[in-house]
Design an enzyme around this catalytic site. Structure first.
Site, PDB file in Angstrom:
ATOM      1  N   LYS A  97      30.884   6.465  31.048  1.00  0.00           N
ATOM      2  CA  LYS A  97      31.212   5.534  29.974  1.00  0.00           C
ATOM      3  C   LYS A  97      31.176   4.095  30.482  1.00  0.00           C
ATOM      4  CE  LYS A  97      32.758   6.846  26.360  1.00  0.00           C
ATOM      5  NZ  LYS A  97      33.644   7.813  25.715  1.00  0.00           N
ATOM      6  N   GLU A 128       0.831  -1.190   0.000  1.00  0.00           N
ATOM      7  CA  GLU A 128       0.000   0.000   0.000  1.00  0.00           C
ATOM      8  C   GLU A 128       0.877   1.254   0.000  1.00  0.00           C
ATOM      9  OE1 GLU A 128      -3.846   1.821   2.396  1.00  0.00           O
ATOM     10  OE2 GLU A 128      -3.126  -0.181   2.873  1.00  0.00           O
ATOM     11  N   TYR A 132      18.925  15.200  21.253  1.00  0.00           N
ATOM     12  CA  TYR A 132      19.224  15.284  22.681  1.00  0.00           C
ATOM     13  C   TYR A 132      19.371  16.714  23.186  1.00  0.00           C
ATOM     14  CZ  TYR A 132      23.989  15.063  20.769  1.00  0.00           C
ATOM     15  OH  TYR A 132      25.125  15.252  20.036  1.00  0.00           O
ATOM     16  N   LYS A 169      23.740   6.989  26.099  1.00  0.00           N
ATOM     17  CA  LYS A 169      24.695   7.716  25.258  1.00  0.00           C
ATOM     18  C   LYS A 169      24.826   6.957  23.947  1.00  0.00           C
ATOM     19  CE  LYS A 169      29.181   9.974  25.331  1.00  0.00           C
ATOM     20  NZ  LYS A 169      29.658   9.522  24.029  1.00  0.00           N
ATOM     21  N   CYS A 204      57.430  -7.119  -1.232  1.00  0.00           N
ATOM     22  CA  CYS A 204      58.314  -6.901  -2.394  1.00  0.00           C
ATOM     23  C   CYS A 204      59.708  -7.477  -2.190  1.00  0.00           C
ATOM     24  CB  CYS A 204      58.407  -5.413  -2.718  1.00  0.00           C
ATOM     25  SG  CYS A 204      59.398  -4.491  -1.524  1.00  0.00           S
ATOM     26  N   ASP A 210       3.998   1.522  -1.147  1.00  0.00           N
ATOM     27  CA  ASP A 210       4.646   1.683  -2.452  1.00  0.00           C
ATOM     28  C   ASP A 210       3.679   2.253  -3.477  1.00  0.00           C
ATOM     29  OD1 ASP A 210       6.905   0.713  -1.371  1.00  0.00           O
ATOM     30  OD2 ASP A 210       6.716  -1.316  -2.206  1.00  0.00           O
ATOM     31  N   GLU A 235      20.017   9.682  30.000  1.00  0.00           N
ATOM     32  CA  GLU A 235      19.720   9.236  28.630  1.00  0.00           C
ATOM     33  C   GLU A 235      20.801   8.261  28.188  1.00  0.00           C
ATOM     34  OE1 GLU A 235      19.941  12.814  26.314  1.00  0.00           O
ATOM     35  OE2 GLU A 235      18.133  13.669  27.218  1.00  0.00           O
ATOM     36  N   CYS A 266      60.033  -1.271   5.211  1.00  0.00           N
ATOM     37  CA  CYS A 266      60.484  -1.855   3.954  1.00  0.00           C
ATOM     38  C   CYS A 266      61.209  -0.774   3.174  1.00  0.00           C
ATOM     39  CB  CYS A 266      59.273  -2.346   3.169  1.00  0.00           C
ATOM     40  SG  CYS A 266      59.578  -2.491   1.408  1.00  0.00           S
ATOM     41  N   ASP A 280      25.887   5.770  20.341  1.00  0.00           N
ATOM     42  CA  ASP A 280      27.234   5.722  19.785  1.00  0.00           C
ATOM     43  C   ASP A 280      27.203   5.982  18.278  1.00  0.00           C
ATOM     44  OD1 ASP A 280      29.909   5.509  19.834  1.00  0.00           O
ATOM     45  OD2 ASP A 280      29.989   3.341  20.137  1.00  0.00           O
TER      46      ASP A 280
HETATM   47  S1  IVH Z   1      24.321  15.828  25.244  1.00  0.00           S
HETATM   48  C1  IVH Z   1      26.240  19.983  25.678  1.00  0.00           C
HETATM   49  N1  IVH Z   1      23.136  13.497  25.114  1.00  0.00           N
HETATM   50  O1  IVH Z   1      28.180  12.235  23.061  1.00  0.00           O
HETATM   51  C2  IVH Z   1      25.972  18.531  25.685  1.00  0.00           C
HETATM   52  N2  IVH Z   1      25.177  13.763  23.952  1.00  0.00           N
HETATM   53  O2  IVH Z   1      30.769  12.809  24.307  1.00  0.00           O
HETATM   54  C3  IVH Z   1      25.686  17.960  24.369  1.00  0.00           C
HETATM   55  N3  IVH Z   1      25.879  11.784  22.696  1.00  0.00           N
HETATM   56  O3  IVH Z   1      28.925  15.107  21.196  1.00  0.00           O
HETATM   57  C4  IVH Z   1      25.658  16.497  24.329  1.00  0.00           C
HETATM   58  N4  IVH Z   1      24.153  10.531  23.219  1.00  0.00           N
HETATM   59  O4  IVH Z   1      27.453  13.330  20.070  1.00  0.00           O
HETATM   60  C5  IVH Z   1      24.199  14.232  24.740  1.00  0.00           C
HETATM   61  N5  IVH Z   1      21.952  11.511  25.046  1.00  0.00           N
HETATM   62  C6  IVH Z   1      23.002  12.235  24.682  1.00  0.00           C
HETATM   63  C7  IVH Z   1      23.992  11.717  23.835  1.00  0.00           C
HETATM   64  C8  IVH Z   1      25.090  12.514  23.498  1.00  0.00           C
HETATM   65  C9  IVH Z   1      25.278  10.592  22.535  1.00  0.00           C
HETATM   66  C10 IVH Z   1      27.162  12.173  22.097  1.00  0.00           C
HETATM   67  C11 IVH Z   1      27.142  13.526  21.431  1.00  0.00           C
HETATM   68  C12 IVH Z   1      28.225  14.314  22.099  1.00  0.00           C
HETATM   69  C13 IVH Z   1      29.088  13.226  22.671  1.00  0.00           C
HETATM   70  C14 IVH Z   1      29.868  13.752  23.857  1.00  0.00           C
END
Ligand code: IVH
Length: 665
Positions: free
Chosen positions: A313, A31, A223, A113, A408, A33, A111, A423, A115
């Site tokens: 992290k 539908e 974000y 993070k 080589c 498409d 939130e 090399c 990647d």
């Molecule tokens: S906030 C001023 N929220 O992580 C703060 N960043 O290491 C702006 N990233 O450059 C960033 N998830 O690309 C924020 N939920 C999240 C994120 C996030 C991934 C990345 C973002 C940022 C980097 C910083």
């Protein structure tokens, strides 16, 4: 069903939103498409109807020629990292102290993070305007063409009262499943596989062709907000995110609001860590933010990161496996890098069968032998590495650097004062060949614009070119006969080779790829010796007189020019017409023709390339065709159509004698 154009656009956009943002398909593929084809048909018949929010506007844009720079009105910041619960708690304790409140009174928001890579998208009066990468935080690159193809990015904000300006910032990433599909396809087609979803996302966004991006299933999750001019006022970050979701963006899954305490961070971390593998996208940590916007503003920033948010992290992931052997890979500059061949093992979502060992010093430091059990670490984004020997193998074999190049067969030498071995095959080593040619043709070197990496690799693998000198022996047929290339593109390649011949000594020197001699070194050497014969004849002691040239660089240059094979290649290139104005002829005063465009036509007594180099040294651009923008045409004997065109357009025309007189005057 007889829908108007606007209704059809709205309906498909609504289905897209349900499918790509809410993960809740409303209609069958058939539908969908059918409706999309109806839309395209309407637009083909009535091109005037096409609206910027039409789903057809995501695709079909032509590849861009270069990335435009975009200045960020509000800087795009990074986040400070925390690697433990203590560091996380300390970060917000400090913020609380500065605010003179208790940690327990701070309303926080967590939130995942994501990647991927940071992207900012500008909306004007509710319509998608342009998108850019973060770059260095102050200036990024315009990647509108690719970001527009991402279906979870609305082309029009879902509101009747759009803000005048809204800059939505967030992460572009590739979901795990899309990444797996992409690499599977790449393997089948024998093309490049990406190391991880983050590289795949970044590679897709930072390439020129939106057709490629459109095929790759990227997603965008916001974000934060950059610039904003609108009626609504916000008091909390989470409220702003809710607003973005209402405008049609995708929500970051598993966000939580809580009050600051060690226990709350611990509980949140455990929850996120246990969720991590089941998420559809890679996350490399958790971002904690103070939710209240006035409090954020009160705290402000330090260096490049806010004092109100931190990235906790996840630790690098690891696994144990066996070292089966060590291969030595030869890179562009001839450096041999030991690479561990491993019993395949699954680490952090990917199967690892190779890991870099960097150099022999690293192997000695690890006390590593073939047959050992090793501890492999993968820190989300980076190439896996051997962290340590987990258990020595029973029949362990020492790792030995080969004495001859595996590619080589030239002798391998240790670079003085360094851990690296190289090399000595220079320009003849096949491992260094394609990469050396790519380096030579690249933008910062000879800038042969239409001779890109893919084409070089193709020509190289077919044995059509072996060295950089072979570039100048290419014939139209050599290129036109390759897959997917016709005569026209082949001619473009030849034209750009021709156009690149007028260069600078320093550029040519850098393009040769002499080990240790980069752009800066080449400039210093060229300025010091002024011409190539002097550089070729320079002794180690002579070279040591050049500013910023040390013994390693000096030796590398002497070795390079003493090798008869390199001498032959350089001579071939110069015979093919590559030329420059020697450094002492460069103008010392301001460039008098900066910003002007000149055209040379007809037969001149001075070789054309010299005239061109002379003009360029004064700052002028030399073009092959006459247009309204041309500032001056130099017409030699028997000038033809270009002269006629210049006269027709009223462009200034001078003869060779006037040209020389003016330049000398
Ligand atoms: S906030 C001023 N929220 O992580 C703060 N960043 O290491 C702006 N990233 O450059 C960033 N998830 O690309 C924020 N939920 C999240 C994120 C996030 C991934 C990345 C973002 C940022 C980097 C910083």
């Amino acid at each position: 069903m007889n829908l108007s154009y606007e209704q059809l656009v709205e309906r498909i956009n609504c289905w897209n939103h349900a499918y790509y943002v809410l993960d809740n398909p409303l209609v069958s593929d058939a539908e969908y498409d059918h409706a999309f084809r109806a839309l395209l048909a309407l637009e083909t018949e009535n091109p005037d109807l096409v609206s910027p929010e039409s789903p057809s506007q995501r695709i079909g844009a032509a590849p861009i020629a270069e990335f435009k720079k975009v200045e960020h009105g509000v800087k795009m910041l990074s986040l400070a990292n925390a690697f433990s619960l203590e560091e996380t708690t300390d970060f917000f304790e400090k913020a609380a102290r500065e605010l003179d409140v208790d940690l327990a009174s701070l309303a926080l928001f967590s939130e995942p993070k994501l990647d991927g890579l940071a992207i900012t998208i500008h909306y004007h009066h509710g319509l998608f305007s342009y998108a850019a990468t973060r770059g260095d935080g102050a200036v990024g690159e315009d990647v509108t063409h690719n970001i527009k193809t991402i279906k979870s990015v609305p082309l029009k904000l879902n509101t009747d009262t759009p803000p005048e300006k809204l800059e939505v910032r967030g992460e572009v990433f590739m979901p795990k499943a899309a990444f797996a599909r992409l690499n599977q396809l790449a393997k089948q087609q024998n093309s490049k596989v990406f190391v991880n979803p983050r590289n795949a996302a970044a590679g897709t966004v930072r390439q020129m062709n939106p057709q490629i991006a459109a095929k790759r299933d990227l997603q965008f999750i916001p974000y934060s907000v950059g610039e904003y001019q609108g009626e609504r006022e916000f008091t909390r970050h989470s409220e702003m995110i809710d607003y973005l979701i209402s405008l049609g963006f995708r929500r970051n899954p598993h966000c939580y609001a809580f009050l600051g305490s060690f226990e709350a961070f611990a509980e949140n971390y455990q929850r996120m860590e246990s969720l991590r593998d089941s998420l559809p996208m890679e996350i490399d940590g958790i971002v904690y933010k103070i939710d209240d916007l006035a409090t954020q503003a009160a705290l402000g920033f330090i260096a490049r990161s806010p004092k109100w948010a931190v990235a906790r992290k996840f630790p690098a992931q690891q696994a144990i496996t066996q070292l089966l052997g060590v291969d030595f890979q030869v890179g562009r500059t001839g450096v041999l890098t030991p690479v561990a061949r491993l019993e395949p093992v699954f680490v952090a979502g990917v199967t690892v069968s190779n890991a870099t060992l960097h150099n022999m010093d690293e192997i000695n430091r690890l006390g590593l032998c073939i047959g050992d059990s090793v501890d492999i670490q993968r820190a989300g984004d980076v190439i896996p590495k051997v962290a340590k020997v987990a258990e020595q193998g029973e029949d362990r074999q020492p790792i030995v650097m080969p004495t001859r190049c595996p590619v080589c067969d030239s002798p391998v030498i240790r670079i003085e004062g360094q851990a690296a071995f190289r090399c000595t095959g220079g320009l003849i080593c096949a491992a260094q060949g394609a990469e050396r040619i790519e380096h030579y043709a690249s933008r910062n070197c000879m800038n042969i614009v239409n001779l890109g990496t893919k084409l070089i690799e193709l020509l190289y693998s077919k044995g059509i070119i072996h060295t950089i000198a072979d570039i100048y022996k290419l014939k139209l047929d050599d290129i036109a006969s390759l897959d997917g290339l016709g005569e026209k593109s082949a001619q473009n390649v030849l034209d750009s080779i021709e156009a690149s011949k007028a260069t600078k000594l320093r550029t040519f020197l850098a393009a040769l790829g002499i080990p240790e001699v980069g752009e800066g070194g080449s400039k210093n050497v060229a300025q010091y010796f002024k011409n190539l014969p002097a550089i070729q004849a320079a002794s180690f002691e002579d070279l040591m007189q050049v500013p910023d040239v040390g013994p390693v660089t000096a030796k590398s240059i002497v070795d390079f020019f003493q090798d008869a094979r390199n001498q032959a290649i350089v001579a071939d290139i110069i015979n093919a017409g590559v030329n420059w104005v020697d450094e002492q002829h460069e103008p010392t005063q301001a460039q008098s023709l900066a910003g002007q465009t000149w055209v040379l036509t007809g037969t001149m007594s001075m070789p054309r390339h010299e005239a061109k180099a002379l003009l360029e040294s004064l700052g002028a651009k030399v073009s092959g065709s006459v247009s309204k923008k041309t500032d001056c045409v130099v017409a030699g004997a028997e000038a033809g159509s270009k002269l006629a065109k210049a006269e027709e357009l009223g462009v200034r025309v001078i003869d060779e004698a006037t040209f020389l007189a003016e330049l000398n005057g």
